[in-house]
Design a protein around this motif. Structure first.
Motif, PDB file in Angstrom:
ATOM      1  N   GLY A  41      -2.319   6.406   7.477  1.00  0.00           N
ATOM      2  CA  GLY A  41      -3.116   5.765   8.514  1.00  0.00           C
ATOM      3  C   GLY A  41      -2.964   4.259   8.550  1.00  0.00           C
ATOM      4  O   GLY A  41      -2.982   3.646   9.625  1.00  0.00           O
ATOM      5  N   PHE A  42      -2.785   3.639   7.395  1.00  0.00           N
ATOM      6  CA  PHE A  42      -2.666   2.175   7.333  1.00  0.00           C
ATOM      7  C   PHE A  42      -1.417   1.674   8.040  1.00  0.00           C
ATOM      8  O   PHE A  42      -1.391   0.555   8.560  1.00  0.00           O
ATOM      9  CB  PHE A  42      -2.666   1.709   5.872  1.00  0.00           C
ATOM     10  CG  PHE A  42      -1.444   2.109   5.099  1.00  0.00           C
ATOM     11  CD1 PHE A  42      -0.358   1.260   4.996  1.00  0.00           C
ATOM     12  CD2 PHE A  42      -1.368   3.351   4.470  1.00  0.00           C
ATOM     13  CE1 PHE A  42       0.777   1.636   4.284  1.00  0.00           C
ATOM     14  CE2 PHE A  42      -0.253   3.725   3.759  1.00  0.00           C
ATOM     15  CZ  PHE A  42       0.828   2.869   3.665  1.00  0.00           C
ATOM     16  N   GLY A 101      -2.398  10.129   4.663  1.00  0.00           N
ATOM     17  CA  GLY A 101      -2.267   8.951   3.819  1.00  0.00           C
ATOM     18  C   GLY A 101      -1.528   7.805   4.471  1.00  0.00           C
ATOM     19  O   GLY A 101      -1.436   6.713   3.897  1.00  0.00           O
ATOM     20  N   THR A 138      -3.776   4.684  16.908  1.00  0.00           N
ATOM     21  CA  THR A 138      -4.996   5.258  17.436  1.00  0.00           C
ATOM     22  C   THR A 138      -5.625   4.336  18.481  1.00  0.00           C
ATOM     23  O   THR A 138      -5.168   3.209  18.707  1.00  0.00           O
ATOM     24  CB  THR A 138      -5.999   5.494  16.297  1.00  0.00           C
ATOM     25  OG1 THR A 138      -6.361   4.225  15.713  1.00  0.00           O
ATOM     26  CG2 THR A 138      -5.393   6.386  15.215  1.00  0.00           C
ATOM     27  N   GLN A 142       0.824  -1.208   0.000  1.00  0.00           N
ATOM     28  CA  GLN A 142       0.000   0.000   0.000  1.00  0.00           C
ATOM     29  C   GLN A 142       0.860   1.261   0.000  1.00  0.00           C
ATOM     30  O   GLN A 142       0.456   2.285  -0.548  1.00  0.00           O
ATOM     31  CB  GLN A 142      -0.939   0.012   1.209  1.00  0.00           C
ATOM     32  CG  GLN A 142      -2.000   1.101   1.145  1.00  0.00           C
ATOM     33  CD  GLN A 142      -3.070   0.918   2.196  1.00  0.00           C
ATOM     34  OE1 GLN A 142      -3.205  -0.143   2.784  1.00  0.00           O
ATOM     35  NE2 GLN A 142      -3.847   1.963   2.432  1.00  0.00           N
ATOM     36  N   HIS A 165      -5.529  14.581   3.367  1.00  0.00           N
ATOM     37  CA  HIS A 165      -5.893  13.200   3.028  1.00  0.00           C
ATOM     38  C   HIS A 165      -7.049  12.736   3.917  1.00  0.00           C
ATOM     39  O   HIS A 165      -7.066  13.018   5.126  1.00  0.00           O
ATOM     40  CB  HIS A 165      -4.682  12.281   3.225  1.00  0.00           C
ATOM     41  CG  HIS A 165      -4.838  10.947   2.565  1.00  0.00           C
ATOM     42  ND1 HIS A 165      -5.613   9.939   3.100  1.00  0.00           N
ATOM     43  CD2 HIS A 165      -4.340  10.452   1.397  1.00  0.00           C
ATOM     44  CE1 HIS A 165      -5.571   8.875   2.312  1.00  0.00           C
ATOM     45  NE2 HIS A 165      -4.809   9.163   1.279  1.00  0.00           N
ATOM     46  N   PRO A 166      -8.022  12.032   3.347  1.00  0.00           N
ATOM     47  CA  PRO A 166      -9.220  11.664   4.127  1.00  0.00           C
ATOM     48  C   PRO A 166      -8.972  10.732   5.303  1.00  0.00           C
ATOM     49  O   PRO A 166      -9.847  10.603   6.167  1.00  0.00           O
ATOM     50  CB  PRO A 166     -10.122  10.994   3.080  1.00  0.00           C
ATOM     51  CG  PRO A 166      -9.222  10.604   1.951  1.00  0.00           C
ATOM     52  CD  PRO A 166      -8.138  11.638   1.932  1.00  0.00           C
ATOM     53  N   ASP A 167      -7.821  10.060   5.380  1.00  0.00           N
ATOM     54  CA  ASP A 167      -7.600   9.150   6.514  1.00  0.00           C
ATOM     55  C   ASP A 167      -7.180   9.881   7.783  1.00  0.00           C
ATOM     56  O   ASP A 167      -7.073   9.270   8.852  1.00  0.00           O
ATOM     57  CB  ASP A 167      -6.580   8.069   6.153  1.00  0.00           C
ATOM     58  CG  ASP A 167      -5.149   8.584   6.100  1.00  0.00           C
ATOM     59  OD1 ASP A 167      -4.938   9.813   6.161  1.00  0.00           O
ATOM     60  OD2 ASP A 167      -4.225   7.747   5.981  1.00  0.00           O
ATOM     61  N   GLY A 168      -6.961  11.188   7.706  1.00  0.00           N
ATOM     62  CA  GLY A 168      -6.603  11.967   8.881  1.00  0.00           C
ATOM     63  C   GLY A 168      -5.164  11.844   9.289  1.00  0.00           C
ATOM     64  O   GLY A 168      -4.741  12.440  10.292  1.00  0.00           O
ATOM     65  N   HIS A 169      -4.370  11.091   8.519  1.00  0.00           N
ATOM     66  CA  HIS A 169      -2.950  10.901   8.820  1.00  0.00           C
ATOM     67  C   HIS A 169      -2.097  11.110   7.576  1.00  0.00           C
ATOM     68  O   HIS A 169      -1.053  10.469   7.417  1.00  0.00           O
ATOM     69  CB  HIS A 169      -2.699   9.514   9.404  1.00  0.00           C
ATOM     70  CG  HIS A 169      -3.416   9.253  10.690  1.00  0.00           C
ATOM     71  ND1 HIS A 169      -2.987   9.743  11.907  1.00  0.00           N
ATOM     72  CD2 HIS A 169      -4.561   8.567  10.940  1.00  0.00           C
ATOM     73  CE1 HIS A 169      -3.833   9.358  12.861  1.00  0.00           C
ATOM     74  NE2 HIS A 169      -4.790   8.652  12.296  1.00  0.00           N
ATOM     75  N   LYS A 176      -1.817   0.820  11.734  1.00  0.00           N
ATOM     76  CA  LYS A 176      -2.672  -0.314  12.074  1.00  0.00           C
ATOM     77  C   LYS A 176      -1.897  -1.628  12.184  1.00  0.00           C
ATOM     78  O   LYS A 176      -2.479  -2.657  12.523  1.00  0.00           O
ATOM     79  CB  LYS A 176      -3.776  -0.464  11.025  1.00  0.00           C
ATOM     80  CG  LYS A 176      -4.743   0.726  10.988  1.00  0.00           C
ATOM     81  CD  LYS A 176      -5.785   0.549   9.898  1.00  0.00           C
ATOM     82  CE  LYS A 176      -6.725   1.758   9.832  1.00  0.00           C
ATOM     83  NZ  LYS A 176      -7.732   1.626   8.749  1.00  0.00           N
ATOM     84  N   GLY A 207      -0.260   3.295  -3.055  1.00  0.00           N
ATOM     85  CA  GLY A 207      -0.972   4.497  -2.653  1.00  0.00           C
ATOM     86  C   GLY A 207      -0.332   5.772  -3.159  1.00  0.00           C
ATOM     87  O   GLY A 207      -0.783   6.864  -2.798  1.00  0.00           O
TER      88      GLY A 207
END
Length: 392
Positions: A228-229, A226, A354, A104, A220-224, A232, A108
Motif C-alpha cells: 500500500g505504501f 503489504g 487509491t 520500507q 496483509h492489513p493494508d489491503g494491498h 502513495k 517491511g
C-alpha cells in the motif's frame, strides 16, 4: 534479515549529476541537505527577477492587460516564478518520500531472501542513472531547443510587449526577452526535463523490483498485500504537479484572453490533463499491480481448494460420511478454516493508487485551472465541473 541497502546507500533521487555537483560547488546545496528555500529564491531571482528589472528599466513592466506587460503576462509568472520555484521545492519532498518508500520495501520484509541482492543492485543501477552526465546533457539540449522555439513565439504578432524593443530597424527582442530566452526559459525546461528523467528512473526501479520474488500475502492489513505504501508516492509530487499545471493553465489563459478558447473547452482540457496525470503516476505501478492480480487469483484458487477440504472434513465429522465421493479417507489432522484468506483475497485491490492518493494530486492538477475558469464561468457553474472531475 539482511541489512537493507537504504541503510548503507539511501535512495536520494534529487542528488547526483553535473547540475547537482555545480550547485554543490556554488554552495547552493550541502551534502547534508538540498537547501530548497534558498535555491528556490535564488533561481526565481535569476529567472524572473532579472527580466523584471530589465522590463522595468525599459518601461514595459506595467501597462494595459491587452499589451501583456511583464507583470501581467501569465506565461512569465507561470514559467519563471511559480514553476521554477515549485520545481525546486518539490525536489526535497519527492526525495524524502521515495527514499522512505525504498527503505520500507526492505524493512517491511517484503522481499524474499534471494531477492535482496538483486534489489540492492537495482537501487545501485538507479543511482548510477541519476548521476548520468549524458542524461543531463540531453535535458540541456532539449531545453535549448525549447528556448529557440520560444524565440519564434516572441516574434509573432501576439508577443507580449515586454519581449519587444521598437527601434529604427524595426522590432527586435528586448534585453528582458534575450535574458528570458537564454537563461530563464532554458532553466525552466531543464528543470522539467531533469525531473521527468528522474521519474523515469523511479519507474524503471519499480519495474525491476516488481519482477523479483516477494513475500506478499493477501491478508496483509493494508489491503494491498503489504504494498500500500508504494501507491502513495504520487502525493510526493503535489508541488511538481502544481508547477506544470501552472504553465499549462497560463497557455490556456493566453488563448482565453485572445478569444480563441471557449469556456466549455476549459473543462475538456482539465479532463485531458487529469488523464495524463493519472497515466504519469499510474504506469510506474503497473508491474506491482500485475503482481497483486496474480497474488489475488492464486490465493482465491488455493483458498477455494482448501475450503473444499475443510468443509468436507466438517461434513464427515457431522454426518459421519461425505454425501458425495464417500471413498475419501478421513484425515487425522484438523484442517484450518481458510475463510479469512478467501475473504481477504476477494477484498485485495490490485489498484495501488487509491482515491486518497488521487484526490490531492487531482486537486493540485486542477487548482491553476480554477483561476482561468473563474474568468469565464461563475463559481456555481464551475463547481459541478470540479466535483465531476474529482469524483467527489
Amino acid at each position: 534479515m539482511a541489512k537493507a541497502p537504504s541503510d548503507n546507500q539511501p535512495f536520494l533521487i534529487a542528488r547526483g549529476g553535473p547540475f547537482y555537483d555545480l550547485q554543490l560547488k556554488a554552495k547552493l546545496v550541502h551534502t547534508t541537505g538540498l537547501n530548497p528555500l534558498v535555491r528556490a529564491v535564488t533561481f526565481v531571482a535569476v529567472a524572473w527577477g532579472i527580466p523584471f528589472v530589465l522590463s522595468l528599466a525599459a518601461g514595459t513592466a506595467f501597462g494595459p492587460l491587452e499589451a501583456r506587460p511583464f507583470l501581467l503576462d501569465p506565461g512569465a509568472w507561470a514559467r519563471f516564478f511559480l514553476a521554477i520555484g515549485l520545481l525546486v521545492l518539490a525536489e526535497t519532498q519527492i526525495e524524502e518520500h521515495l527514499r522512505e518508500g525504498v527503505r520500507q520495501l526492505f524493512d517491511g520484509r517484503l522481499l524474499a531472501a534471494g531477492s535482496l541482492a538483486p534489489a540492492r543492485a537495482a537501487v545501485a543501477k538507479a543511482l548510477n542513472r541519476r548521476n548520468s552526465s549524458l542524461a543531463e546533457l540531453v535535458c540541456l539540449l532539449l531545453a535549448v531547443f525549447a528556448s529557440w522555439y520560444f524565440v519564434t513565439i516572441m516574434r509573432s504578432d501576439a508577443s507580449p510587449s515586454w519581449t519587444v524593443s521598437i527601434n529604427d530597424a524595426g522590432n527586435s527582442p528586448s534585453p528582458a526577452a534575450w535574458w528570458s530566452i537564454i537563461v530563464s526559459n532554458t532553466l525552466f525546461w531543464f528543470l522539467v526535463g531533469r525531473a521527468l528523467w528522474r521519474h523515469i528512473i523511479w519507474s524503471l526501479l519499480l519495474g525491476t523490483l516488481s519482477r523479483l520474488e516477494t513475500r506478499l500475502v493477501a491478508t496483509h492489513p493494508d489491503g494491498h498485500a503489504g504494498l500500500g505504501f508504494v501507491g502513495k508516492y504520487p502525493n510526493a509530487y503535489v508541488l511538481f504537479t502544481v508547477a506544470v499545471s501552472c504553465v499549462i493553465s497560463a497557455a490556456v489563459t493566453h488563448q482565453v484572453l485572445h478569444g480563441t478558447f471557449t469556456a466549455s473547452a476549459i473543462g475538456t482540457v482539465m479532463g485531458i490533463w487529469l488523464i495524463l496525470i493519472y497515466a504519469y503516476f499510474g504506469i510506474p505501478l503497473a508491474g506491482f499491480m500485475r503482481l497483486l492480480t496474480v497474488l489475488k487469483r492464486r490465493t482465491l484458487l488455493a483458498a477455494a481448494a482448501r475450503g473444499t477440504e475443510y468443509q468436507r472434513q466438517a461434513e464427515r465429522n457431522t454426518l459421519g460420511e461425505n454425501v458425495f465421493a464417500t471413498e475419501d479417507k478421513a484425515s487425522d489432522d484438523d484442517i484450518p478454516d481458510p475463510g479469512k484468506f478467501y475473504e481477504a483475497a476477494k477484498k485485495l485491490s490490485p489498484m495501488l493508487v487509491t482515491r486518497a492518493t488521487l484526490v490531492p494530486v487531482s486537486a493540485a492538477a486542477l487548482l491553476p485551472f480554477v483561476a482561468v475558469g473563474l474568468t469565464q464561468l461563475p463559481l456555481k457553474e464551475l463547481t459541478p465541473i470540479l466535483k465531476h472531475l474529482l469524483v467527489l
